[in-house]
Design a protein around this motif. Structure first.
Motif, mmCIF file in Angstrom:
data_model
loop_
_atom_site.group_PDB
_atom_site.id
_atom_site.type_symbol
_atom_site.label_atom_id
_atom_site.label_comp_id
_atom_site.label_asym_id
_atom_site.label_seq_id
_atom_site.Cartn_x
_atom_site.Cartn_y
_atom_site.Cartn_z
ATOM 1 N N GLU A 242 -10.436 0.360 5.371
ATOM 2 C CA GLU A 242 -10.383 -1.096 5.485
ATOM 3 C C GLU A 242 -10.959 -1.578 6.809
ATOM 4 N N SER B 249 -15.727 -4.044 6.004
ATOM 5 C CA SER B 249 -15.215 -5.405 5.896
ATOM 6 C C SER B 249 -16.120 -6.186 4.956
ATOM 7 N N THR C 263 -6.290 2.601 5.618
ATOM 8 C CA THR C 263 -6.414 1.722 6.780
ATOM 9 C C THR C 263 -7.746 1.937 7.479
ATOM 10 N N THR D 67 0.841 -1.203 0.000
ATOM 11 C CA THR D 67 0.000 0.000 0.000
ATOM 12 C C THR D 67 0.877 1.254 0.000
#
Length: 167
Positions: A148, A152, A145, A118
């Motif tokens: 993410e 989910s 992040t 990333t």
């Protein structure tokens, strides 16, 4: 154009490799072995720039590396890129990793493989440099992040199943 980025430990084990020109897996492994052979035989007091790598990479390919602790950070690129700029880009990459992992070490690279990719994708995309400011890269990585962690696969599946069954 940047052709490849590699992070190799001092024993020759690749910890990260990203090729921006298609290479079959066998050729990638051969290239990594060749780079390690060149780097491991170089004395500490020589330049971090290598211009002639032989025919294995092509005539216009150059290499810049930086050795930190147990890791070699290696960039392979063509004549259109500046060697000092590539050395600075390695510094930006390592600084960003340090900010992300608080003094990066080989275990961080091994256990946070996706985060490494990333970070690298925020700096380089398709062999072209996107960002050279480690603060901006860290902001983008933190946003990714956050996304993410809030999104989910299970929440996406749970939201789509009732609407599908209602049809």
């Amino acid at each position: 154009m940047i052709k490849a980025v590699m992070v190799i430990n001092t024993l020759g084990k690749p910890r990260l490799s990203k090729f921006y020109e298609f290479q079959p897996a066998e050729k990638q492994q051969e290239l990594i072995r060749h780079v390690y052979a060149v780097l491991s035989n170089r004395p500490e007091n020589v330049s971090n720039f290598i211009r002639s790598l032989g025919s294995i990479f092509g005539q216009d390919t150059r290499l810049v590396y930086k050795h930190y602790a147990t890791l070699y950070f290696v960039f392979l690129f063509d004549n259109s890129e500046n060697e000092l700029a590539m050395l600075d880009l390695i510094q930006v990459f390592v600084e960003t990793l340090d900010k992300c992992f608080r003094s990066v070490c080989e275990l961080d690279v091994v256990f946070n493989y996706s985060k490494m990719h990333t970070i690298l994708d925020e700096i380089i995309l398709g062999g072209q440099v996107l960002e050279t400011d480690s603060v901006e890269v860290m902001k983008a990585v933190e946003e990714i992040t956050k996304l993410e962690s809030t999104t989910s696969a299970s929440t996406l599946i749970n939201k789509s199943i009732p609407s599908w069954w209602a049809r």
